[in-house]
Design a protein around this motif. Structure first.
Motif, short mmCIF file in Angstrom:
data_model
loop_
_atom_site.label_atom_id
_atom_site.label_comp_id
_atom_site.label_asym_id
_atom_site.label_seq_id
_atom_site.Cartn_x
_atom_site.Cartn_y
_atom_site.Cartn_z
N ALA A 184 20.98 -11.06 -48.66
CA ALA A 184 21.94 -10.60 -49.66
C ALA A 184 22.08 -9.08 -49.62
O ALA A 184 23.19 -8.54 -49.68
CB ALA A 184 21.50 -11.06 -51.05
N THR A 187 23.95 -7.98 -46.38
CA THR A 187 25.38 -8.32 -46.49
C THR A 187 26.08 -7.32 -47.40
O THR A 187 27.18 -6.84 -47.09
CB THR A 187 25.56 -9.74 -47.03
N TYR A 242 27.69 -7.44 -56.70
CA TYR A 242 28.28 -8.69 -56.22
C TYR A 242 29.16 -9.32 -57.30
O TYR A 242 30.29 -9.75 -57.04
CB TYR A 242 27.18 -9.68 -55.84
#
Length: 384
Positions: A184, A187, A242
């Motif tokens: 995560a 990314t 996010y």
């Protein structure tokens, strides 16, 4: 101008060979050789500046323009940054880092028309250096191993030795959670890189937009930078970013958001493969043949810990952060005394720790420099 560049080529070749032979003989690069290299670089720049001045005044027809010097300074800046990264990341000792900086800085003085000059020549050179060194070391490891045993026995032993690394990396719930956190975080990092380059700076952010440059810094600094992805604060900040990005994307730019996420995930998977092959498999193969087991009485300042030993000492609460910075210049007196005392207190008799024989890397820096000058591209490009 060609005679001048040929002269520079001869001088820097002589100096590089002198450093390389010294490193092969003593496994050390003397500081005096680095001072000499810096003086040669400065002298070459002064000669070129004099030629430029004569050309501007009409005495010469061929000469480097004044624009060459800020370009060279930019290239030299990135060489220094890369050298410091490789030293701080515990890949090279200080001597190798200095030798790389000086040889890389000399490249445009020998051939100012090299590809990727000024911003990315430092990276092309590093690719050639490590590709050549890795290929030779891998072939040497396999050939020496198969000379001592049958191919089946050699590969069986290698796989058996690799299994503990796989087990440590992929077993247990906490390891799975850490892997998810890394994925995560990586990314998100590649997503932020794209947004910063494409949305904020445009063409001015071209350097930031070079994914291979980000790969370089992440790959070599992973042992230090990777800790950021385990931080409670970085996980919380990542979750917030996010959530905000996905919410805004679904409302205003869904297709663009999906394309950006796909690109970020693809880069995360590519880098993960590179990191795994380079930092786990290749590191194991390259160090295996140079491993030496030393006991409490044999530990001396200057010895270089193996990557496995370094990881074990860093996670050992006995040492309380004493080995967080364990550079390739070797153990200092305090660290050697700590390890010696710890081994003496171990319950097993004749407890030992793994160190690595000093490997002269100047040869590969010289080889990578020669390959860059000869082919004017990276070895990976030639293999396509």
């Amino acid at each position: 101008m060609k005679p001048v560049f040929y002269f520079f080529f001869a001088v820097f070749t002589w100096w590089s060979l002198r450093v390389t032979t010294s490193d092969l003989a003593t496994k050390k690069i003397p500081n005096a050789s680095m001072v000499l290299g810096a003086k040669l670089t400065g002298a070459a720049l002064l000669i070129l500046a004099a030629i430029t001045l004569l050309g501007v005044r009409g005495y010469l027809q061929q000469y480097p323009t004044w624009n060459f010097y800020p370009m060279w300074a930019t290239h030299a800046f990135w060489c220094v940054v890369a050298g410091l990264v490789l030293w701080y990341a515990e890949i090279w000792p200080a001597g190798d880092a200095k030798f790389y900086i000086l040889t890389a800085a000399a490249l445009p003085l020998i051939n100012p028309e090299l590809r990727n000059f000024p911003n990315y020549l430092f990276l092309s050179l590093l690719i050639n250096i490590f590709t050549a060194a890795a290929a030779f070391s891998l072939i040497s490891f396999v050939s020496s191993g198969m000379a001592k045993a049958s191919p089946s026995a050699f590969f069986s032993e290698t796989v058996a030795n690799l299994k503990p690394r796989f087990a440590a990396a992929f077993s247990g719930g906490r390891a799975a959670a850490a892997a998810l956190s890394y994925a995560a975080g990586l990314t998100l990092l590649f997503l932020l890189q794209q947004m910063f380059n494409m949305e904020v700076l445009g063409r001015a952010g071209h350097f930031v937009g070079r994914t291979d440059v980000l790969y370089f810094f992440l790959f070599f600094l992973w042992d230090k930078a990777g800790k950021l992805f385990r931080s409670r604060y970085s996980i919380a900040a990542g979750a917030l970013l996010y959530g905000l990005y996905l919410a805004l994307g679904l409302l205003f730019f869904r297709s663009h958001m999906l394309a950006m996420l796909f690109y970020a995930v693809k880069n995360m998977l590519r880098f993960s493969l590179l990191l795994f092959l380079g930092r786990f498999i290749l590191e194991f193969l390259l160090e295996k043949k140079d491993e030496i087991f030393v006991g409490a009485e044999e530990v001396k300042p200057g010895m270089i810990l193996s990557a496995k030993s370094t990881r074990e000492l860093r996670t050992n609460p006995v040492f309380a952060g004493e080995f967080e910075d364990c550079f390739r210049d070797g153990l200092d007196e305090e660290q050697a005394a700590l390890i010696s005392g710890w081994l003496k207190k171990m319950p097993q008799e004749n407890a030992k720790i793994i160190v690595i024989e000093g490997r002269p890397f100047a040869l590969w820096i010289f080889a990578g420099t020669a390959l860059t000058l000869i082919f004017n591209r990276t070895l990976l490009t030639l293999l396509r």
